[in-house]
Design a protein around this motif. Sequence first.
Motif, mmCIF file in Angstrom:
data_model
loop_
_atom_site.group_PDB
_atom_site.id
_atom_site.type_symbol
_atom_site.label_atom_id
_atom_site.label_comp_id
_atom_site.label_asym_id
_atom_site.label_seq_id
_atom_site.Cartn_x
_atom_site.Cartn_y
_atom_site.Cartn_z
ATOM 1 N N ASP A 163 35.311 46.583 54.041
ATOM 2 C CA ASP A 163 35.943 47.688 53.212
ATOM 3 C C ASP A 163 37.573 47.259 53.572
ATOM 4 O OD1 ASP A 163 33.108 48.783 54.416
ATOM 5 O OD2 ASP A 163 33.674 50.043 52.592
ATOM 6 N N ARG A 164 37.849 47.019 54.765
ATOM 7 C CA ARG A 164 39.196 46.578 55.141
ATOM 8 C C ARG A 164 39.827 45.715 54.319
ATOM 9 N NH1 ARG A 164 42.753 47.741 59.285
ATOM 10 N NH2 ARG A 164 44.819 46.738 58.694
ATOM 11 N N ALA A 165 38.986 44.319 54.122
ATOM 12 C CA ALA A 165 39.526 43.312 53.313
ATOM 13 C C ALA A 165 39.467 43.607 52.033
ATOM 14 C CB ALA A 165 38.339 42.117 53.306
ATOM 15 N N VAL A 166 38.614 44.372 51.183
ATOM 16 C CA VAL A 166 38.979 44.886 49.896
ATOM 17 C C VAL A 166 39.921 45.815 49.824
ATOM 18 C CG1 VAL A 166 37.693 46.203 47.769
ATOM 19 C CG2 VAL A 166 36.506 44.306 49.449
ATOM 20 N N ALA A 167 40.199 46.707 50.948
ATOM 21 C CA ALA A 167 41.450 47.693 50.649
ATOM 22 C C ALA A 167 42.831 47.060 50.909
ATOM 23 C CB ALA A 167 41.136 48.813 51.635
ATOM 24 N N GLU A 168 42.613 45.729 51.589
ATOM 25 C CA GLU A 168 44.006 45.034 51.909
ATOM 26 C C GLU A 168 44.435 44.438 50.501
ATOM 27 O OE1 GLU A 168 46.342 43.944 54.947
ATOM 28 O OE2 GLU A 168 45.884 46.082 54.263
ATOM 29 N N ASP A 178 26.090 46.842 46.772
ATOM 30 C CA ASP A 178 27.088 46.949 47.666
ATOM 31 C C ASP A 178 28.664 46.669 47.398
ATOM 32 O OD1 ASP A 178 25.358 47.734 49.558
ATOM 33 O OD2 ASP A 178 25.019 45.615 50.524
ATOM 34 N N TRP A 179 28.533 45.520 46.558
ATOM 35 C CA TRP A 179 29.858 44.897 45.960
ATOM 36 C C TRP A 179 30.392 45.736 44.684
ATOM 37 C CZ3 TRP A 179 32.878 41.908 48.461
ATOM 38 C CH2 TRP A 179 32.190 41.042 49.325
ATOM 39 N N ILE A 239 30.490 35.449 40.492
ATOM 40 C CA ILE A 239 32.033 35.546 40.266
ATOM 41 C C ILE A 239 32.200 37.124 39.979
ATOM 42 C CG2 ILE A 239 34.245 34.837 39.476
ATOM 43 C CD1 ILE A 239 32.674 32.066 38.789
ATOM 44 N N PHE A 240 33.066 37.756 40.661
ATOM 45 C CA PHE A 240 33.484 39.203 40.294
ATOM 46 C C PHE A 240 35.066 39.053 39.772
ATOM 47 C CE2 PHE A 240 29.808 40.184 42.827
ATOM 48 C CZ PHE A 240 29.236 41.384 42.254
ATOM 49 N N ALA A 241 35.165 39.625 38.789
ATOM 50 C CA ALA A 241 36.598 40.070 38.283
ATOM 51 C C ALA A 241 36.843 41.520 38.159
ATOM 52 C CB ALA A 241 36.893 39.322 37.147
ATOM 53 N N ALA A 242 37.785 42.230 38.568
ATOM 54 C CA ALA A 242 38.118 43.410 38.770
ATOM 55 C C ALA A 242 39.658 43.758 38.677
ATOM 56 C CB ALA A 242 37.478 44.279 39.948
ATOM 57 N N ASP A 243 39.944 44.966 37.808
ATOM 58 C CA ASP A 243 41.392 45.353 37.454
ATOM 59 C C ASP A 243 41.647 46.681 38.477
ATOM 60 O OD1 ASP A 243 41.740 43.002 35.975
ATOM 61 O OD2 ASP A 243 41.579 44.278 34.152
ATOM 62 N N LEU A 244 42.854 46.582 39.081
ATOM 63 C CA LEU A 244 43.070 47.825 40.165
ATOM 64 C C LEU A 244 43.592 48.781 39.101
ATOM 65 C CD1 LEU A 244 43.634 48.900 42.948
ATOM 66 C CD2 LEU A 244 45.944 47.905 42.624
#
Length: 272
Positions: free
Chosen positions: A152-157, A222-223, A266-271
Amino acid sequence: MEEAWPHPPVRVERRPVDEVESRSANGPDWDRYADEYQATHGSFLGDAGFVWGPEGLTEEEAGVLGEVADRDVLEVGSGAGQCCRWVRSRGGRAVGLDLSHRQLQHSRRIDDHTGLTVPVVLGTATHLPFADGSFDVVFSSFGALQFVSDIDRAVAESARVLRPGGRYAFSITHPTRWMFPDDPGEQGLTASQPYWDRTPYVEVDDETGEVAYVEHHRTLGDWVSLLAGAGFRITRLVEPEWPEEHDRVWGGWSRTRGLLTPGTAIFAADLG
């Protein structure tokens, strides 16, 4: 013939492992393994190549990152900087981060050889040493995320250092692969444990009793939850097919298994 590197004897366990123990094991492990890894896989990766996984799918083919020219790009778990060098060769301002000092030394070696210099920093996915909104793209090609307990911390970073609308992309061992033994042969085709068992895979040094390697498993669900919870909108999930003519064996990845079941996601996502 490839030179054989000796490995310390280990025993395999499955048990909970926190972030501190994961990091203290995996950093030294990658330092020990870096020379072998680069000698064995360097030609496949290319000095300035971008390969998403053992299937050989390249970023040039996949286009997961989108346009990189004139973009600020961070690779988390950059190893010897091959992917960053590919980005820089196409006009992107790529920076690499890795937990392994030895991998970063290999990055410097390849810089000198190619004349394509990648700025790199020693650091962890859970504490990125960059200001908020520093990058247009953050990615990991089989880097960092599987070795992190505090995911969770890694994705948030990664979300923190991205600019609004920025792209986050990463490749991991396909979550369904965790049901099967890590064997490239026929034995690797028989499910041996539940898909939903998230207990980390741990290797313990027989001589010292210390944890020598840790890998963490998350399901596809989860991802999805992790990304959505950090403010990302998933745009693509790529499951590379094994090329018919591709006969490379890389750990548990092989043609025998790859023609039947996916080995990489392989995941791709936009913020935002």
